[in-house]
Motif scaffolding. Sequence first.
Motif, short mmCIF file in Angstrom:
data_model
loop_
_atom_site.label_atom_id
_atom_site.label_comp_id
_atom_site.label_asym_id
_atom_site.label_seq_id
_atom_site.Cartn_x
_atom_site.Cartn_y
_atom_site.Cartn_z
N LEU A 4 0.83 -1.20 0.00
CA LEU A 4 0.00 0.00 0.00
C LEU A 4 0.87 1.25 0.00
O LEU A 4 0.59 2.22 -0.69
CB LEU A 4 -0.92 0.01 1.24
N ARG A 7 2.25 2.02 -3.40
CA ARG A 7 1.22 2.51 -4.31
C ARG A 7 0.92 3.99 -4.06
O ARG A 7 0.70 4.78 -4.96
CB ARG A 7 -0.06 1.70 -4.16
N ARG A 8 0.92 4.38 -2.79
CA ARG A 8 0.59 5.76 -2.46
C ARG A 8 1.75 6.71 -2.73
O ARG A 8 1.55 7.87 -3.02
CB ARG A 8 0.15 5.84 -0.99
N PHE A 247 -11.55 -9.71 -5.23
CA PHE A 247 -10.75 -9.26 -4.08
C PHE A 247 -10.66 -10.35 -3.02
O PHE A 247 -9.59 -10.61 -2.45
CB PHE A 247 -11.40 -8.01 -3.48
N LEU A 345 -5.41 -6.47 -3.93
CA LEU A 345 -5.40 -5.01 -4.01
C LEU A 345 -5.63 -4.53 -5.44
O LEU A 345 -6.32 -3.52 -5.66
CB LEU A 345 -4.08 -4.47 -3.47
N LEU A 348 -9.16 -4.10 -6.52
CA LEU A 348 -9.89 -2.94 -6.02
C LEU A 348 -9.74 -1.72 -6.93
O LEU A 348 -10.52 -0.77 -6.82
CB LEU A 348 -9.40 -2.57 -4.61
N ASP A 349 -8.73 -1.73 -7.80
CA ASP A 349 -8.43 -0.53 -8.59
C ASP A 349 -9.62 -0.05 -9.41
O ASP A 349 -9.86 1.15 -9.52
CB ASP A 349 -7.23 -0.79 -9.51
N ARG A 358 -13.27 1.07 -0.66
CA ARG A 358 -11.98 0.61 -1.17
C ARG A 358 -10.87 0.80 -0.14
O ARG A 358 -10.02 -0.08 0.06
CB ARG A 358 -11.63 1.33 -2.48
N ALA A 359 -10.87 1.96 0.52
CA ALA A 359 -9.85 2.22 1.54
C ALA A 359 -9.97 1.24 2.70
O ALA A 359 -8.97 0.74 3.22
CB ALA A 359 -9.99 3.66 2.05
N GLN A 362 -8.66 -2.15 1.60
CA GLN A 362 -7.19 -2.12 1.58
C GLN A 362 -6.63 -2.32 2.99
O GLN A 362 -5.68 -3.09 3.20
CB GLN A 362 -6.70 -0.78 1.02
N ASP A 363 -7.22 -1.62 3.97
CA ASP A 363 -6.74 -1.74 5.35
C ASP A 363 -6.95 -3.15 5.89
O ASP A 363 -6.07 -3.71 6.56
CB ASP A 363 -7.46 -0.73 6.24
#
Length: 373
Positions: A4, A7-8, A247, A345, A348-349, A358-359, A362-363
């Motif tokens: 993650l 990606r960020r 997912f 992940l 989810l894109d 989505r957030a 991800q968590d």
Amino acid sequence: MAVLDRRRRATPALDVAPPPAALELPAVRREVDVALTTFLDTKEQSAPGPELQALTAQLRTFLAGGKRLRPLLCVTGWHAAGGGDDRSTAVRAAAGLELFQAFALVHDDVMDASDTRRGRPSAHRALAAAHFAANGGPAARAAHHGLGAAVLLGDLALVWSDELLNGAALTARRPERVLPLLDEMRSELLYGQYLDLQTTGRLPEDVDTALRVIRYKTAKYTIERPLHIGAALAGADPRVAAALSAFALPLGEAFQLRDDLLGIFGDPEQTGKPVLDDLRAGKATVLMALAAQRATRRELRSLHARFGRRNLTERDTAVVRAVLESTGARQAVEEMIRTRLVQALAALDHAPFPADVRATLQDIAGAATTRQA
């Protein structure tokens, strides 16, 4: 969570808006806990006799632990499908899923003859100890009582789970969408449990079979179906369900692969379960299958001599750990976890979910694959 972070960092901070806030999972957890407590209070008040309190008290103790992963995913599925702010129906279903998990774990501990669960005596051990304290007599009689009472406790949790889940489906006026999912979830779990039972006790060499056990015992039941059920309650269209599956399935496999590693290399203070249990039971995991495939003749003899032995010692466990390291099996499973996390992940894109969902997913994915318990 490193995935993650990469990606960020890939996009300059000045060019993007702050990441969306995740759903408040602690609030969801509290709502589910309140729903469970209220439901059990009602059941105790309407019980046919005071004897039932011994089972409900044990069920409350059992429910006091746990990650609440399935309930959290169920409510997240509701929001993924645009279910709205009033999620009381999804919370009721989520509480039913936690009772279903209690049923599965209580019976699983009976089948595996496990002494502990979540750092406390397993249900059949606790019920046996309570019976012995109250009645005395031979320890074997108390142990037999504990096993029988635990089977009934699991059955009771299953019946009450049905009551909550069916009630949620009717409240949402979508029984035709939700009830088939519940039937599939139950059948898939029992199939996975039976596969697990069939393969336990023999040193595995077939990774595909071990992965099939994971698919049905964990991936579908723990991740995919809770998301599907929450989404179905909200009237999800097929695109949402398909995106949730894309997912959920790789994440569910990664979740169980992490569990298998913790079963051998984890800290009992954090996992709440002795590291010897999986080895003593002879669990045919992907980890053990990879080790058996790659082992030298000497290492393979060492594994055969120790796998599934009830009198396994800490020294034996150290020998098995050394083989898992020297064959590269441990590292291979870590890589399988990373690969599946990336796959989950990536799904989810372009998923048709709100940004906060989505957030949240991800968590959850990061926590499920890096956990230590």
